[in-house]
Motif scaffolding. Structure first.
Motif, PDB file in Angstrom:
ATOM      1  N   LEU A  10       3.250  43.862 -61.040  1.00 36.90           N
ATOM      2  CA  LEU A  10       2.771  42.552 -61.468  1.00 36.90           C
ATOM      3  C   LEU A  10       3.890  41.804 -62.165  1.00 36.90           C
ATOM      4  O   LEU A  10       4.536  42.316 -63.074  1.00 36.90           O
ATOM      5  N   ASN A  11       4.056  40.557 -61.691  1.00 33.48           N
ATOM      6  CA  ASN A  11       5.060  39.685 -62.307  1.00 33.48           C
ATOM      7  C   ASN A  11       4.389  38.330 -62.545  1.00 33.48           C
ATOM      8  O   ASN A  11       4.290  37.500 -61.640  1.00 33.48           O
ATOM      9  N   GLY A  12       3.910  38.158 -63.754  1.00 34.12           N
ATOM     10  CA  GLY A  12       3.130  36.958 -64.015  1.00 34.12           C
ATOM     11  C   GLY A  12       1.770  37.109 -63.363  1.00 34.12           C
ATOM     12  O   GLY A  12       1.031  38.040 -63.672  1.00 34.12           O
ATOM     13  N   ASN A  13       1.465  36.177 -62.428  1.00 30.80           N
ATOM     14  CA  ASN A  13       0.193  36.270 -61.693  1.00 30.80           C
ATOM     15  C   ASN A  13       0.391  36.853 -60.308  1.00 30.80           C
ATOM     16  O   ASN A  13      -0.597  37.051 -59.584  1.00 30.80           O
ATOM     17  N   ASN A  14       1.591  37.052 -59.942  1.00 32.42           N
ATOM     18  CA  ASN A  14       1.892  37.535 -58.597  1.00 32.42           C
ATOM     19  C   ASN A  14       2.429  38.957 -58.647  1.00 32.42           C
ATOM     20  O   ASN A  14       2.681  39.512 -59.724  1.00 32.42           O
ATOM     21  N   TYR A  15       2.629  39.516 -57.471  1.00 28.52           N
ATOM     22  CA  TYR A  15       3.192  40.865 -57.362  1.00 28.52           C
ATOM     23  C   TYR A  15       4.500  40.812 -56.585  1.00 28.52           C
ATOM     24  O   TYR A  15       4.572  40.166 -55.530  1.00 28.52           O
ATOM     25  N   LEU A  65      -7.716  39.731 -51.271  1.00 27.91           N
ATOM     26  CA  LEU A  65      -6.590  39.668 -50.372  1.00 27.91           C
ATOM     27  C   LEU A  65      -5.356  39.057 -51.039  1.00 27.91           C
ATOM     28  O   LEU A  65      -5.472  38.209 -51.941  1.00 27.91           O
ATOM     29  N   PHE A  66      -4.228  39.456 -50.529  1.00 24.40           N
ATOM     30  CA  PHE A  66      -2.944  38.887 -50.936  1.00 24.40           C
ATOM     31  C   PHE A  66      -2.149  38.572 -49.670  1.00 24.40           C
ATOM     32  O   PHE A  66      -2.378  39.142 -48.622  1.00 24.40           O
ATOM     33  N   VAL A 124       1.069  36.778 -53.377  1.00 24.32           N
ATOM     34  CA  VAL A 124       0.184  35.942 -54.184  1.00 24.32           C
ATOM     35  C   VAL A 124      -1.256  36.161 -53.740  1.00 24.32           C
ATOM     36  O   VAL A 124      -1.525  36.544 -52.591  1.00 24.32           O
ATOM     37  N   GLN A 125      -2.127  35.916 -54.681  1.00 23.73           N
ATOM     38  CA  GLN A 125      -3.560  36.026 -54.402  1.00 23.73           C
ATOM     39  C   GLN A 125      -3.978  34.993 -53.353  1.00 23.73           C
ATOM     40  O   GLN A 125      -3.571  33.834 -53.410  1.00 23.73           O
TER      41      GLN A 125
END
Lengths: 342, 268
Positions: free
Chosen positions: A313-318, A150-151, A161-162
């Motif tokens: 994807l941007n780093g660890n987030n979307y 989930l995000f 974010v995750q």
């Protein structure tokens, strides 16, 4: 007697002289002459033939006929658009092309002026997906089982974010669907340039093209050079290149085909059903890049549900995909004018 | 009496000489008049020498149109292939048409321009024509007329012997004719069809023998007038001699009649 004869002779001579005197006077008065001088010229030849013809795109494409046996031919029609909109898709192409022909030997000075714009379908390197609202109700009971998939939208981070182990029943949860990585900038529609069948002068040199670079721009650069056109950076949002420049002159009795080398040049394109970048080692397939996922993403970007969001994807987030990350349209617009100069 | 006889013989000899002189003069005049008539008829009928020449810059032919046209910098802007004369939008020429009378007498002339197109497609050329005193024969200072309107125009004048006059013929194909499409159509169609224009200047000239125009009897300087005068003088002289001869003959008869009467009186 003799004297009388002489008198008669004298009289006759006098009459003759008088008569000729009258005749001479008449010739002075009646002298007439007529003359004429003529000059002629024809219209100077123009004879410039400028043809820009052919359809690059269509709303319908016919698949290659396949013979089942000696007497049967199967033709598959691919029709995605019901509204007549020109489309492109994996597996479509136009090998008849879009022709440009500029010929003629005018007897006057002139110039060729042109404008051109191009736009290519592309998606930049990155990891893309579709953030879709979960279809099931997330409760504290099933959260433990599902949260890793989930995000949620984090306002502070302005990103998806995750989800973590803590359930928050006030959040709206999403799942990431159709996640694909695009290893290099991808231009799925690969254009090709063919020079005319009877090139004159210094013919255009078709550039090498592939799906990893903007082939349409490369071709437009070649054509633009002949027409005195240059371009700068594309529009940040639309990816459109606009070409402009000064007119290219020609002199009397010059062969335009030799000067501009645009006698029957043809632009064709193809979107391979499976684009593969041979990468750095042509004989080594292990490092080849497949763009099937990119094709999928491009197709999804065209048809996103109202409650879904295209993300990258941007780093660890979307984060939401930006306009500059992709373009779903391709076109080439060229306008050429040939005119006499005073 | 013998002196009277001698005088009679002297008068008779004098009269005979006068008669033969008159005959000789008439023969000479007859020959001369025949020669002069022949020469004049020869001049009248020969066609190789032009007494009214149409020239510009001493050229023998008309060069209203050109193969090559230049811009203000001297650069070629229009040029007909294969040395052919052409016209095109933006081309123009100011051409001097020079008429010179090379005849021995004044002439009255009629200058008649004529324009013909080779096809149904007219070429949108504009023209003006100025006479020798810079008056407009066609068009005016602000107006150019269509070239085909020259067919409705002519101009008359008189040239004294040796006199020359100049007409200024101006033509242009406006670069902005207002119909670029038609101009382009002509330029394309000429590749397959003959689209051309011909301009002709016809001159009809007639001798003007007016004394005042020809500078008076002696002013023309021609030997013809003086020769004609001499001719007439000699003719009159011959006639006079004949008359004198007749008078002498008559007097002689009278004297002979008187002499016979005197002899008869003496005898009686």
């Amino acid at each position: 007697m003799r004297k009388n004869k002489m008198m008669r002779v004298a009289s006759a001579l006098m009459v003759a002289v008088l008569l000729t005197t009258c005749a001479i006077s008449g010739t002075f008065a009646k002298y007439v002459t007529t003359d004429e001088f003529t000059d002629q010229a024809r219209v100077a030849k123009w004879g410039v033939e400028l043809q820009v013809f052919g359809n690059l795109f269509s709303d319908t494409y016919i698949n290659t006929p396949v013979k089942d046996n000696a007497n049967d031919i199967t033709v598959q029609v691919i029709d995605y658009a019901s509204t007549g909109t020109n489309i492109v898709a994996p597996g479509t192409c136009n090998d008849e092309g879009f022709k440009i022909s500029l010929t003629g030997v005018p007897e006057v000075d002139g110039q060729v002026s042109a404008t051109m714009t191009t736009q290519s379908i592309y998606i930049k390197a990155g990891t893309y997906g579709i953030m879709t609202p979960v279809s099931v109700e997330i409760t504290e009971e099933n959260y433990e089982e599902l949260y890793k998939e989930l995000f949620y939208w984090d306002t502070g981070a302005s990103a998806y974010v995750q989800a973590t182990g803590s359930f928050d029943d006030g959040r709206k949860y999403f799942t990431l669907e159709n996640c694909h990585g695009v290893q290099e900038d991808y231009y799925p529609v690969v254009y090709s340039l063919e020079k005319g069948t009877t090139p004159k002068g210094a013919p255009v040199e078709p550039p090498a093209t592939s799906c990893s670079a903007d082939s349409l721009k490369a071709i437009a650069d070649v054509i633009g050079k002949k027409l005195g056109l240059t371009t700068s950076a594309p529009d940040a949002n639309t990816g459109v290149y606009t070409y402009s420049g000064s007119a290219v002159p020609f002199n009397t009795n010059e062969d335009l085909a030799e000067i501009y080398n645009l006698d029957g040049v043809t632009i064709t394109w193809a979107w391979a059903i499976e684009n593969v970048d041979d990468n750095d080692t042509p004989d080594d397939d292990t490092d080849d890049i497949s763009y099937n996922g990119a094709d999928t993403i491009l197709g999804l970007l065209k048809n996103i549900a109202d409650d879904s969001v295209a993300v990258k994807l941007n780093g660890n987030n979307y984060v939401a995909v930006e306009e500059a990350d992709y373009c779903l349209d391709t076109k080439i617009e060229i306008s050429i004018t040939v005119s006499q100069v005073d | 009496m013998s002196e009277m006889v001698k005088d009679g013989k002297g008068q008779k000899a004098k009269g005979g000489a006068t008669f033969w002189v008159a005959i000789a003069l008439l023969v000479i005049l007859a020959i001369c008049s025949t020669v002069i008539l022949s020469v004049r008829l020869y001049d009248y009928t020969k066609t190789d020498d032009r007494v009214l020449s149409l020239k510009t810059n001493m050229d023998e032919k008309l060069d209203v149109f050109s193969v090559t046209y230049y811009d203000a910098l001297g650069e070629v802007v229009v040029e007909g292939a294969n040395g052919e004369k052409v016209v095109a939008p933006g081309t123009s020429v100011d051409y001097t048409v020079r008429l010179r009378n090379t005849d021995k007498t004044a002439i009255d002339y009629d200058l008649v321009p004529e324009v013909t197109f080779s096809s149904e497609h007219k070429i949108p050329i504009k023209v003006r024509l100025l006479d020798p005193v810079d008056n407009y024969v066609a068009g005016d200072a602000k107006t150019w007329i269509d070239i085909e309107e020259l067919n409705e125009i002519s101009h008359v004048g008189t040239l004294a012997k040796g006199e020359a006059v100049e007409y200024l013929f101006q033509w242009k194909w406006p670069f902005e004719s207002g119909d670029d499409e038609y101009d382009t159509f002509l330029g394309d169609t000429v590749l397959t069809d003959d689209i051309s224009v011909a301009v002709a200047f016809s001159i009809h000239a007639e001798a003007n023998t007016d004394m005042d125009i020809n500078g008076g009897f002696f002013g023309s300087g021609a030997h013809d007038n003086i020769g004609l005068l001499l001719f007439l003088i000699l003719l009159l002289a011959a006639i006079a001699l004949l008359v004198v001869y007749k008078l002498i003959q008559k007097r002689k008869k009278t004297d002979e009649a008187n002499e016979v009467g005197t002899d008869e009186i003496s005898k009686s």
